[in-house]
Design a protein around this motif. Structure first.
Motif, PDB file in Angstrom:
ATOM      1  N   VAL A 177       0.806  -1.122   0.085  1.00  0.00           N
ATOM      2  CA  VAL A 177      -0.096   0.113   0.014  1.00  0.00           C
ATOM      3  C   VAL A 177       0.857   1.346  -0.131  1.00  0.00           C
ATOM      4  O   VAL A 177       0.341   2.326  -0.382  1.00  0.00           O
ATOM      5  CB  VAL A 177      -0.901  -0.092   1.200  1.00  0.00           C
ATOM      6  CG1 VAL A 177      -0.183   0.276   2.568  1.00  0.00           C
ATOM      7  CG2 VAL A 177      -2.190   1.071   1.040  1.00  0.00           C
ATOM      8  N   CYS A 178       2.061   0.927   0.287  1.00  0.00           N
ATOM      9  CA  CYS A 178       3.192   2.471   0.404  1.00  0.00           C
ATOM     10  C   CYS A 178       3.348   2.696  -1.030  1.00  0.00           C
ATOM     11  O   CYS A 178       3.640   3.760  -1.233  1.00  0.00           O
ATOM     12  CB  CYS A 178       4.430   1.771   0.851  1.00  0.00           C
ATOM     13  SG  CYS A 178       4.816   0.044   0.565  1.00  0.00           S
ATOM     14  N   CYS A 179       3.205   1.827  -2.085  1.00  0.00           N
ATOM     15  CA  CYS A 179       3.608   2.042  -3.304  1.00  0.00           C
ATOM     16  C   CYS A 179       2.684   1.954  -4.548  1.00  0.00           C
ATOM     17  O   CYS A 179       2.793   2.614  -5.712  1.00  0.00           O
ATOM     18  CB  CYS A 179       5.020   1.242  -3.805  1.00  0.00           C
ATOM     19  SG  CYS A 179       6.317   1.587  -2.920  1.00  0.00           S
ATOM     20  N   TYR A 180       1.497   0.954  -4.190  1.00  0.00           N
ATOM     21  CA  TYR A 180       0.826   0.604  -5.116  1.00  0.00           C
ATOM     22  C   TYR A 180      -0.476   1.620  -5.462  1.00  0.00           C
ATOM     23  O   TYR A 180      -1.648   1.455  -4.929  1.00  0.00           O
ATOM     24  CB  TYR A 180       0.219  -0.710  -4.842  1.00  0.00           C
ATOM     25  CG  TYR A 180      -0.379  -1.337  -6.050  1.00  0.00           C
ATOM     26  CD1 TYR A 180      -0.076  -1.407  -7.394  1.00  0.00           C
ATOM     27  CD2 TYR A 180      -1.392  -2.524  -5.824  1.00  0.00           C
ATOM     28  CE1 TYR A 180      -0.462  -2.124  -8.429  1.00  0.00           C
ATOM     29  CE2 TYR A 180      -1.855  -3.030  -6.770  1.00  0.00           C
ATOM     30  CZ  TYR A 180      -1.459  -2.993  -8.076  1.00  0.00           C
ATOM     31  OH  TYR A 180      -2.300  -3.809  -8.981  1.00  0.00           O
ATOM     32  N   ASP A 238       6.281  -7.350   3.205  1.00  0.00           N
ATOM     33  CA  ASP A 238       7.240  -6.748   2.266  1.00  0.00           C
ATOM     34  C   ASP A 238       6.578  -6.070   1.233  1.00  0.00           C
ATOM     35  O   ASP A 238       5.473  -6.850   0.510  1.00  0.00           O
ATOM     36  CB  ASP A 238       8.314  -7.728   2.021  1.00  0.00           C
ATOM     37  CG  ASP A 238       9.267  -8.082   3.172  1.00  0.00           C
ATOM     38  OD1 ASP A 238       9.120  -7.462   4.261  1.00  0.00           O
ATOM     39  OD2 ASP A 238      10.190  -8.640   2.783  1.00  0.00           O
ATOM     40  N   CYS A 239       7.167  -5.009   0.868  1.00  0.00           N
ATOM     41  CA  CYS A 239       6.669  -4.313  -0.713  1.00  0.00           C
ATOM     42  C   CYS A 239       7.734  -4.686  -1.654  1.00  0.00           C
ATOM     43  O   CYS A 239       8.816  -4.395  -1.500  1.00  0.00           O
ATOM     44  CB  CYS A 239       6.356  -3.118  -0.450  1.00  0.00           C
ATOM     45  SG  CYS A 239       5.994  -2.224  -1.949  1.00  0.00           S
ATOM     46  N   THR A 240       7.213  -5.430  -2.982  1.00  0.00           N
ATOM     47  CA  THR A 240       7.944  -5.501  -3.828  1.00  0.00           C
ATOM     48  C   THR A 240       8.782  -4.467  -4.595  1.00  0.00           C
ATOM     49  O   THR A 240       9.479  -4.383  -5.270  1.00  0.00           O
ATOM     50  CB  THR A 240       7.311  -6.539  -4.899  1.00  0.00           C
ATOM     51  OG1 THR A 240       6.109  -6.134  -5.327  1.00  0.00           O
ATOM     52  CG2 THR A 240       7.280  -8.043  -4.289  1.00  0.00           C
ATOM     53  N   ILE A 241       7.562  -3.338  -4.653  1.00  0.00           N
ATOM     54  CA  ILE A 241       8.206  -2.190  -5.421  1.00  0.00           C
ATOM     55  C   ILE A 241       9.203  -1.291  -4.908  1.00  0.00           C
ATOM     56  O   ILE A 241      10.185  -0.916  -5.689  1.00  0.00           O
ATOM     57  CB  ILE A 241       6.630  -1.208  -5.777  1.00  0.00           C
ATOM     58  CG1 ILE A 241       5.819  -2.190  -6.277  1.00  0.00           C
ATOM     59  CG2 ILE A 241       7.097   0.025  -6.500  1.00  0.00           C
ATOM     60  CD1 ILE A 241       4.275  -1.189  -6.640  1.00  0.00           C
ATOM     61  N   CYS A 242       9.152  -1.102  -3.397  1.00  0.00           N
ATOM     62  CA  CYS A 242      10.112  -0.296  -2.779  1.00  0.00           C
ATOM     63  C   CYS A 242      11.188  -1.195  -2.458  1.00  0.00           C
ATOM     64  O   CYS A 242      12.390  -0.625  -2.146  1.00  0.00           O
ATOM     65  CB  CYS A 242       9.535   0.640  -1.784  1.00  0.00           C
ATOM     66  SG  CYS A 242       8.816  -0.141  -0.434  1.00  0.00           S
ATOM     67  N   ASP A 243      11.088  -2.245  -2.184  1.00  0.00           N
ATOM     68  CA  ASP A 243      12.391  -2.960  -1.778  1.00  0.00           C
ATOM     69  C   ASP A 243      13.266  -3.800  -2.756  1.00  0.00           C
ATOM     70  O   ASP A 243      12.806  -4.758  -3.175  1.00  0.00           O
ATOM     71  CB  ASP A 243      11.897  -4.283  -0.581  1.00  0.00           C
ATOM     72  CG  ASP A 243      13.024  -5.036   0.002  1.00  0.00           C
ATOM     73  OD1 ASP A 243      14.238  -4.824  -0.609  1.00  0.00           O
ATOM     74  OD2 ASP A 243      12.839  -5.660   0.760  1.00  0.00           O
TER      75      ASP A 243
HETATM   76 ZN   LIG Z   1       6.627   0.140  -1.174  1.00  0.00          ZN
END
Ligand SMILES: [Zn+2]
Length: 268
Positions: A177-180, A238-243
């Motif tokens: 949810v941080c990036c999507y 974990d977030c795949t976009i920001c990690d």
């Molecule tokens: Zn993220």
């Protein structure tokens, strides 16, 4: 490799570490559909299977199309209807590798097959009823989530003898949810499955008319509609976009890029 404590069977979801691929696929890429060296991909897959202690020699992989189609591989299933992939002379030489075309989930009660799905931001959803001996491996992106592919897969597990009470579920790393950020049509797609006030608990409107979508929470709430309790569903935060250290992400890089895979096998 990410695993879930409660899934008592060989399983895991790869990250981008520990493989042999180079360039944009570095280092752990498990997709044999792209332009990565096939020998490297099969070495990567072999490493993943060894890491999770899978002992089955038949791999059934999806070729995903963001559908809600779920393949059931039971005792009577004829493997020859699947597309065989040539693995001769590679690290997978002593395996059989089959592709289930235009399929986004697989359910089985067999112990001689490893189920494999592919990711680069979408939701990996794994499930097991350890007592009844039924597993599932489901690719649930926003389209699959909105179409309730998880319900289709769980229903197939129930048909094979599993019970809602007995199933443990794991949601892997994916777009967070941080990036999507998504647009209105994505949100509208959820209206068949969710009420508007329910959608507002996992999709958050921004000033620019778009939304930040918590796709993991959407999947959790969708599963709870089937009678699961939240405690039955482990969620990797974990977030795949920001990690970018740990994960491939289509949203972050586009093509060419590596893919990660979820594997699960019923304990032999
Ligand atoms: Zn993220």
């Amino acid at each position: 490799m990410n695993t879930f404590i409660s899934l008592l069977t060989p399983h895991g979801i790869t990250n981008r570490l520990g493989g042999v691929s180079g360039g944009p696929y570095a280092t752990m890429n498990t997709s044999f559909y792209g332009t990565d060296r096939i020998e490297d991909v099969f070495e990567n897959i072999k490493r993943a299977l060894v890491a999770i202690n899978a002992d089955a020699k038949i791999i059934i992989a999806t070729q995903q199309v963001h559908s809600k189609k779920v393949l059931v591989v039971d005792a009577s299933f004829d493997l020859t209807v699947l597309k065989p992939i040539d693995v001769a002379g590679t690290a997978l030489d002593d395996y059989q590798l089959y592709v289930a075309e235009q399929t986004d989930g697989i359910v089985t009660d067999r112990k001689d097959v490893v189920l494999m799905t592919f990711y680069a931001d979408c939701v990996p959803l794994l499930g097991i009823d350890a007592e009844k001996g039924v597993i599932m491996n489901v690719h649930s992106g926003w389209r699959g989530t909105a179409a309730a592919i998880s319900h289709v897969a769980v229903d197939e597990m129930l048909t094979l003898g599993a019970t809602i009470h007995g199933i443990k579920l794991g949601i892997g790393q994916c777009a967070g949810v941080c990036c999507y950020e998504v647009d209105q049509p994505v949100i509208d797609a959820f209206e068949g499955l969710f009420k508007t006030d329910e959608i507002s608990t996992f999709a958050f409107a921004k000033d620019n008319g778009r939304y930040m979508l918590d796709l993991k929470e959407a999947n959790v709430q969708s599963l709870m509609k089937m009678g699961f309790s939240r405690s039955q569903i482990e969620v990797n935060p974990d977030c795949t976009i920001c990690d970018e250290v740990h994960y491939h992400s289509h949203r972050r890089t586009g093509y060419p890029r590596g893919s990660m895979s979820a594997f699960i096998q019923l304990k032999g």
